[in-house]
Design a protein around this motif. Structure first.
Motif: not given
Ligand code: PLP
Length: 400
Positions: A62-72, A262-269, A271-277
């Protein structure tokens, strides 16, 4: 000095969301409303996917993840592209966002400079032109006509390309028409793009798995490997996996583009929701059997809706290959007056009168860039669809 930005003044709020909200409000006020506006399956998220989300919560993911998605998830996406599309991608070529909408928006913000043109076949998903405008670009619509099943031709694409064209946004099966391009039709378009190496392709494959009657889905980078280096292949779990609220979309493409997104996402939102990923990992890697049974329901509903709309006076409704929409033409209903006294000169007036007089909410064609039409989302119960189509038939019979 104006408070709101000039950029914002160029865009309009999503008409599909507006129709859905209006239908909700009328329903809450006690009106007998049937909403055919929402672009989401009425089926619940499958149990095994929900369970993966619950597990993620219980395991403290339930924590921050990598900005544009978890490796799995990136691994699962690479496996999906290989399995379904024969496309080879590595995790560094993959970006995950809060829905397909954010993926597309990130890509446009990351690449458009003022004046850059984006070709959008019409009728189009309502958000494409406005996202292009928000990102500083210029939307250029080409109309796919009713007599060509709402698909554009190679000649139309060729004629629309200029030195300023940066992207073609391609969407098959399409929202709002459900029309799907065959391999031959898509190859004719990719042949044009091969002659114009400055044009990139954003392929929005959101309805890939909602394809019926043996229609074979295809995507540009698969049909024309020569386009691999300038294609962003976009997909997501919202529609086929009944996960609209979970907000996970993804794309694969050249590393320089993915890094910019990734750069756009890192300065806007971030990572997407960790649970949803974690739930999306299960969606992509787990059983897909439910898609077959959901599609059986969609085909049954599509056939009923197409038959009933074609039986309505003044309406012509083609049978589309996929998605969960039909896009009937209402040329035969114009310049008439409804039983309730409303003058119908365009599709917005038709949709407004239909809602007010019968309680059926549809989205008018002008919102999608091709008139006179309306969009029906048949992702709702058979009984509600039958009642809605009966009301539409009665409304049309009452036009004089
Ligand atoms: C063609 C198309 N692309 C993208 C999206 C966005 O999907 P998501 O819910 O993943 O943001 C939609 C949703 O309606 C759509 O119809």
């Amino acid at each position: 000095m104006p408070f709101l930005s000039e950029t914002l003044s160029r865009v309009k709020p999503s008409p599909t969301i507006a129709v859905t909200n209006k239908a909700r409000e009328l329903k809450a006020a006690g009106k007998d409303v049937i909403g055919l506006g929402a672009g989401e399956p009425d089926f619940d998220t499958p149990e095994h996917i929900k369970a993966a989300g619950i597990r993620a919560i219980e395991e403290g993911k339930t924590k921050y993840t990598a900005v544009d998605g978890i490796p799995e998830l990136k691994e699962a996406i690479c496996a999906k592209f290989k399995r379904d599309n024969g496309l080879d991608y590595v995790p560094a070529q993959v970006s995950v966002s809060g829905g397909g909408k954010q993926v597309l928006y990130n890509a446009l913000v990351a690449t458009l400079n003022p004046g850059d043109e984006v070709i959008i076949p019409a009728p189009y998903w309502v958000s494409y032109p406005d996202m292009v405008l928000l990102a500083g670009g210029v939307p250029v619509a080409i109309e796919g006509k009713l007599d060509h099943d709402f698909k554009i031709t190679a000649a139309q694409l060729e004629a629309a390309i200029t030195p300023k064209t940066k992207w073609l946004i391609f969407n098959s099966p399409s929202n709002p028409t459900g029309a799907g391009y065959s391999k031959t039709e898509l190859k004719a378009l990719t042949d044009v793009l091969m002659r114009h190496p400055h044009v990139w392709v954003m392929s929005d494959d959101m309805y890939e798995h909602l394809a019926f009657d043996g229609f074979e889905f295809c995507t540009p980078a698969e049909i024309e490997p020569g386009l691999y280096e300038r294609t962003l292949t976009v997909n997501g779990v919202s529609k086929a996996y009944c996960m609209t609220g979970w907000r996970i979309g993804y794309a694969a493409g050249p590393v320089k583009l993915i890094n910019a997104m990734r750069k756009v996402q890192s300065q806007s939102t971030s990572n997407p929701c960790s649970i949803s990923q974690y739930a999306a990992v299960e969606a992509l890697n787990g059983s897909h059997e439910f898609i077959t049974s959901n599609n059986e329901a969609f085909v049954r509903r599509r056939n009923m809706v197409v038959d009933m709309l074609n039986a309505a006076s003044g309406i012509t409704c083609p049978t589309p290959e996929g998605a969960f929409y039909v896009y009937p033409d209402i040329a035969g209903c114009l310049n008439k007056t409804s039983a309730g006294g409303a003058k119908i000169t365009n599709d917005e007036e038709f949709a407004t009168a239909l809602l007010e007089e019968t309680g059926v909410a549809v989205v008018f064609g002008a919102a999608f860039g091709l008139s006179p039409n309306f969009r029906v989302s048949y992702a709702t119960s058979d009984a509600a669809l039958k009642e809605a189509c009966t009301r539409i038939q009665n409304f049309c019979a009452g036009l004089s």
